[in-house]
Design a protein around this motif. Structure first.
Motif, PDB file in Angstrom:
ATOM      1  N   LEU A 176       0.843  -1.188   0.000  1.00 52.86           N
ATOM      2  CA  LEU A 176       0.000   0.000   0.000  1.00 52.86           C
ATOM      3  C   LEU A 176       0.882   1.244   0.000  1.00 52.86           C
ATOM      4  O   LEU A 176       1.779   1.381   0.851  1.00 52.86           O
ATOM      5  CB  LEU A 176      -0.908   0.024   1.238  1.00 52.86           C
ATOM      6  CG  LEU A 176      -1.860  -1.163   1.424  1.00 52.86           C
ATOM      7  CD1 LEU A 176      -2.681  -0.975   2.691  1.00 52.86           C
ATOM      8  CD2 LEU A 176      -2.777  -1.327   0.227  1.00 52.86           C
ATOM      9  N   GLY A 177       0.638   2.150  -0.939  1.00 49.92           N
ATOM     10  CA  GLY A 177       1.349   3.424  -0.963  1.00 49.92           C
ATOM     11  C   GLY A 177       0.564   4.473  -0.188  1.00 49.92           C
ATOM     12  O   GLY A 177      -0.661   4.549  -0.297  1.00 49.92           O
ATOM     13  N   GLY A 179       9.108  -1.189  15.017  1.00 48.73           N
ATOM     14  CA  GLY A 179       8.646  -1.173  13.638  1.00 48.73           C
ATOM     15  C   GLY A 179       7.700  -0.047  13.313  1.00 48.73           C
ATOM     16  O   GLY A 179       7.248   0.070  12.165  1.00 48.73           O
ATOM     17  N   ALA A 180       7.379   0.792  14.310  1.00 47.17           N
ATOM     18  CA  ALA A 180       6.441   1.889  14.064  1.00 47.17           C
ATOM     19  C   ALA A 180       7.077   2.956  13.180  1.00 47.17           C
ATOM     20  O   ALA A 180       8.280   3.207  13.222  1.00 47.17           O
ATOM     21  CB  ALA A 180       5.993   2.507  15.388  1.00 47.17           C
ATOM     22  N   GLY A 218       9.807   2.226   3.538  1.00 49.16           N
ATOM     23  CA  GLY A 218       8.909   1.078   3.628  1.00 49.16           C
ATOM     24  C   GLY A 218       8.769   0.590   5.059  1.00 49.16           C
ATOM     25  O   GLY A 218       9.751   0.558   5.809  1.00 49.16           O
ATOM     26  N   TYR A 219       7.541   0.206   5.432  1.00 50.01           N
ATOM     27  CA  TYR A 219       7.273  -0.262   6.791  1.00 50.01           C
ATOM     28  C   TYR A 219       6.488  -1.579   6.733  1.00 50.01           C
ATOM     29  O   TYR A 219       5.265  -1.586   6.526  1.00 50.01           O
ATOM     30  CB  TYR A 219       6.475   0.778   7.571  1.00 50.01           C
ATOM     31  CG  TYR A 219       7.212   2.085   7.737  1.00 50.01           C
ATOM     32  CD1 TYR A 219       8.218   2.227   8.690  1.00 50.01           C
ATOM     33  CD2 TYR A 219       6.911   3.176   6.919  1.00 50.01           C
ATOM     34  CE1 TYR A 219       8.903   3.417   8.838  1.00 50.01           C
ATOM     35  CE2 TYR A 219       7.589   4.374   7.052  1.00 50.01           C
ATOM     36  CZ  TYR A 219       8.584   4.495   8.017  1.00 50.01           C
ATOM     37  OH  TYR A 219       9.272   5.683   8.152  1.00 50.01           O
ATOM     38  N   PRO A 220       7.185  -2.706   6.901  1.00 40.56           N
ATOM     39  CA  PRO A 220       6.475  -3.994   6.914  1.00 40.56           C
ATOM     40  C   PRO A 220       5.727  -4.195   8.221  1.00 40.56           C
ATOM     41  O   PRO A 220       6.084  -3.623   9.255  1.00 40.56           O
ATOM     42  CB  PRO A 220       7.624  -5.013   6.761  1.00 40.56           C
ATOM     43  CG  PRO A 220       8.813  -4.316   7.332  1.00 40.56           C
ATOM     44  CD  PRO A 220       8.638  -2.861   7.025  1.00 40.56           C
ATOM     45  N   ASP A 221       4.689  -5.005   8.150  1.00 42.09           N
ATOM     46  CA  ASP A 221       3.945  -5.387   9.352  1.00 42.09           C
ATOM     47  C   ASP A 221       4.763  -6.440  10.099  1.00 42.09           C
ATOM     48  O   ASP A 221       5.157  -7.447   9.517  1.00 42.09           O
ATOM     49  CB  ASP A 221       2.585  -5.958   8.950  1.00 42.09           C
ATOM     50  CG  ASP A 221       1.666  -6.175  10.143  1.00 42.09           C
ATOM     51  OD1 ASP A 221       2.109  -6.804  11.117  1.00 42.09           O
ATOM     52  OD2 ASP A 221       0.504  -5.746  10.084  1.00 42.09           O
ATOM     53  N   ASP A 239       4.967  -9.624   4.655  1.00 46.05           N
ATOM     54  CA  ASP A 239       4.693  -9.317   3.259  1.00 46.05           C
ATOM     55  C   ASP A 239       3.588  -8.286   3.084  1.00 46.05           C
ATOM     56  O   ASP A 239       3.222  -7.949   1.959  1.00 46.05           O
ATOM     57  CB  ASP A 239       4.344 -10.600   2.496  1.00 46.05           C
ATOM     58  CG  ASP A 239       5.575 -11.450   2.252  1.00 46.05           C
ATOM     59  OD1 ASP A 239       6.383 -11.088   1.383  1.00 46.05           O
ATOM     60  OD2 ASP A 239       5.744 -12.459   2.951  1.00 46.05           O
ATOM     61  N   PHE A 240       3.044  -7.794   4.189  1.00 40.10           N
ATOM     62  CA  PHE A 240       2.105  -6.675   4.162  1.00 40.10           C
ATOM     63  C   PHE A 240       2.916  -5.417   4.463  1.00 40.10           C
ATOM     64  O   PHE A 240       3.382  -5.214   5.586  1.00 40.10           O
ATOM     65  CB  PHE A 240       0.995  -6.876   5.199  1.00 40.10           C
ATOM     66  CG  PHE A 240       0.065  -5.697   5.353  1.00 40.10           C
ATOM     67  CD1 PHE A 240      -0.403  -5.008   4.255  1.00 40.10           C
ATOM     68  CD2 PHE A 240      -0.346  -5.288   6.616  1.00 40.10           C
ATOM     69  CE1 PHE A 240      -1.262  -3.924   4.394  1.00 40.10           C
ATOM     70  CE2 PHE A 240      -1.206  -4.211   6.770  1.00 40.10           C
ATOM     71  CZ  PHE A 240      -1.660  -3.530   5.662  1.00 40.10           C
ATOM     72  N   ARG A 241       3.101  -4.586   3.437  1.00 40.88           N
ATOM     73  CA  ARG A 241       4.002  -3.440   3.565  1.00 40.88           C
ATOM     74  C   ARG A 241       3.305  -2.132   3.227  1.00 40.88           C
ATOM     75  O   ARG A 241       2.536  -2.049   2.267  1.00 40.88           O
ATOM     76  CB  ARG A 241       5.217  -3.604   2.641  1.00 40.88           C
ATOM     77  CG  ARG A 241       6.131  -4.758   3.026  1.00 40.88           C
ATOM     78  CD  ARG A 241       7.231  -4.961   1.999  1.00 40.88           C
ATOM     79  NE  ARG A 241       8.133  -6.037   2.400  1.00 40.88           N
ATOM     80  CZ  ARG A 241       9.247  -5.859   3.094  1.00 40.88           C
ATOM     81  NH1 ARG A 241       9.614  -4.639   3.452  1.00 40.88           N
ATOM     82  NH2 ARG A 241      10.010  -6.878   3.435  1.00 40.88           N
ATOM     83  N   LEU A 242       3.613  -1.126   4.032  1.00 41.79           N
ATOM     84  CA  LEU A 242       3.174   0.242   3.754  1.00 41.79           C
ATOM     85  C   LEU A 242       4.379   1.039   3.270  1.00 41.79           C
ATOM     86  O   LEU A 242       5.482   0.923   3.830  1.00 41.79           O
ATOM     87  CB  LEU A 242       2.594   0.891   5.013  1.00 41.79           C
ATOM     88  CG  LEU A 242       1.361   0.208   5.613  1.00 41.79           C
ATOM     89  CD1 LEU A 242       0.939   0.918   6.882  1.00 41.79           C
ATOM     90  CD2 LEU A 242       0.221   0.180   4.622  1.00 41.79           C
ATOM     91  N   TRP A 243       4.160   1.855   2.231  1.00 42.08           N
ATOM     92  CA  TRP A 243       5.237   2.641   1.645  1.00 42.08           C
ATOM     93  C   TRP A 243       4.908   4.124   1.814  1.00 42.08           C
ATOM     94  O   TRP A 243       3.877   4.600   1.339  1.00 42.08           O
ATOM     95  CB  TRP A 243       5.411   2.280   0.173  1.00 42.08           C
ATOM     96  CG  TRP A 243       5.824   0.852  -0.007  1.00 42.08           C
ATOM     97  CD1 TRP A 243       5.013  -0.235  -0.154  1.00 42.08           C
ATOM     98  CD2 TRP A 243       7.162   0.361  -0.027  1.00 42.08           C
ATOM     99  NE1 TRP A 243       5.759  -1.378  -0.266  1.00 42.08           N
ATOM    100  CE2 TRP A 243       7.092  -1.054  -0.197  1.00 42.08           C
ATOM    101  CE3 TRP A 243       8.427   0.954   0.076  1.00 42.08           C
ATOM    102  CZ2 TRP A 243       8.225  -1.854  -0.255  1.00 42.08           C
ATOM    103  CZ3 TRP A 243       9.548   0.153   0.013  1.00 42.08           C
ATOM    104  CH2 TRP A 243       9.447  -1.230  -0.154  1.00 42.08           C
TER     105      TRP A 243
END
Length: 428
Positions: free
Chosen positions: A89-90, A115-116, A130-133, A138-142
């Protein structure tokens, strides 16, 4: 879509037996069930369609069609995608406290958790982070920088630089009125057949609800001025996603994303609302059906996920994913308690299912064995007709896994609902 089975004579108690052992709701299999009340012992076409077990859920039907068409690799890929939750997700917008809080809440994290996303951001103004869960790597926020407010502006240049089209969905965030260049990026994405771009107005703790509504109205006017006939702006509270428009946003994303990706997203998100817990449960039951179909009917075919007819390792993997997805693991419960100012033991005591506390191979094997024993009361003919064609030769293997894992999912989802209710009650 109903699957019509061969005409058979069926007694009322026989029908309820198969519903019970497979953990299905008889009321979801109408009209055949209603007809039985006055056509008992008569011949009729029983619509025992696995695709209609879950209200409004098409995922199971998709998996079932793949099984019936012998597209086993498609089913395996779907199972893997759901278990892995590979989603990117961007998140576009100014790097402030609200944006960081939003990205953290999407992963169930608080500002001080490992990881926050930090605030202020630790990357250059025009950089990408990038911030992985932590639970679903493999659920990543960009974290993408804001669209520049310059003139002239070429949206293609911004999109190319930040690989806009590689994301499954993009959130265009702002704490103020949407700026015109962001709308240009949105329209360019639409021209490239990318429908999963969303405008999000992040609520600041300083703003009253009246001010937030004014900002939302002003943003909608900007979108209309750019020629958008039915513009949407979602008002989101970054730290409490269950408020305002986020549930509506999630529903719209579920319709816009490819089916498997939509359900993978549901499984990766934290348990924000009661409705989301129910969606997770339904998605897991579809996943169980697919895995049971593979395990129960294709042991002779080299599918890497399957080691034997009834492989308890598949059950362990699914239930471990369920424990994490439903936020029942110790770390998730403790984090939720910390966020709500509660004693962790108060929430942990609400976990009644042993699998909510720990998923062990021994417990999964015990449940599979118990399911096999329970199935002795159901006729083989009935079981065969509930199976996909390729699994009918080993129908008891299929049904045992279906019963054992579905009952576990039900128990774990009930625990998740109880924890969610308790946490929200404290928050209020």
């Amino acid at each position: 879509m109903f699957v019509f089975l061969p005409a058979i004579k069926l007694r009322f108690f026989e029908l309820h037996s198969i519903f019970r052992v497979l953990h299905l709701d008889p009321h979801l299999c109408l009209p055949a069930h209603r007809a039985l009340t006055f056509l008992n012992n008569c011949t009729f076409c029983l619509s025992l369609a696995m695709a209609d077990v879950f209200r409004g859920l098409n995922l199971l039907e998709t998996l079932k069609e793949s099984i019936e068409s012998n597209r086993l690799s498609d089913v395996k890929d779907a199972v893997e995608d759901l278990l892995i939750s590979r989603i990117n997700l961007g998140v576009v917008g100014d790097r402030g406290e609200e944006k960081a809080s939003f990205m953290n809440s999407l992963r169930g994290l608080g500002a001080g958790d490992d990881g926050a996303a930090p605030s202020p951001a630790s990357v250059p103004p025009d950089g990408l982070a990038g911030y992985p869960d932590p639970k679903h790597p493999d659920f990543r926020l960009w974290d993408l920088p804001p669209v520049p407010d310059i003139s002239p502006f070429e949206p293609e240049g911004y999109m190319d630089r930040y690989k806009f089209l590689r994301y499954n969905a993009v959130f265009m965030t702002s704490t103020q009125t949407v700026q015109p260049n962001s709308v240009d990026v949105f329209l360019e994405a639409l021209s490239l057949q990318r429908q999963t771009v969303y405008f999000i107005l992040l609520a600041s703790v300083k703003d009253s609800e009246k001010i937030l509504e004014e900002k939302k109205k002003a943003s909608l006017e900007v979108l209309k001025s750019k020629g958008m006939a039915q513009p949407k702006v979602y008002l989101v509270a970054p730290a409490t996603l269950e408020r305002f428009d986020f549930p509506t946003l999630l529903a719209d994303m579920s319709n816009d994303l490819p089916e498997i990706k939509a359900h993978a997203l549901v499984l990766a998100l934290p348990t924000l609302t009661s409705a989301l817990v129910t969606q997770k449960k339904e998605a897991f039951k579809a996943l169980v059906w697919a895995a049971a179909s593979l395990s129960g009917g294709v042991s002779a075919i080299p599918v890497p996920l399957v080691a034997s007819m009834v492989d308890s390792s598949i059950g362990v993997r699914i239930l471990t994913k369920a424990q994490l997805s439903l936020c029942l693991d110790n770390e998730s419960v403790e984090r939720l308690a910390r966020q709500r100012g509660m004693e962790p033991t108060k929430l942990k005591e609400l976990r009644n299912c042993v699998l909510s506390v720990e998923v062990s191979k021994g417990e999964v094997k015990r449940r599979l064995a118990a399911a096999e024993k329970d199935l002795a009361t159901v006729s083989s003919k009935l079981l065969e007709m509930a199976m996909p064609r390729n699994a009918r030769s080993v129908s008891r293997s299929f049904a045992a896994m279906l019963q054992a894992l579905n009952s576990a999912i039900d128990e774990m989802a009930a625990d998740a609902q109880n924890i969610l209710v308790a946490a929200h009650a404290k928050g209020k």
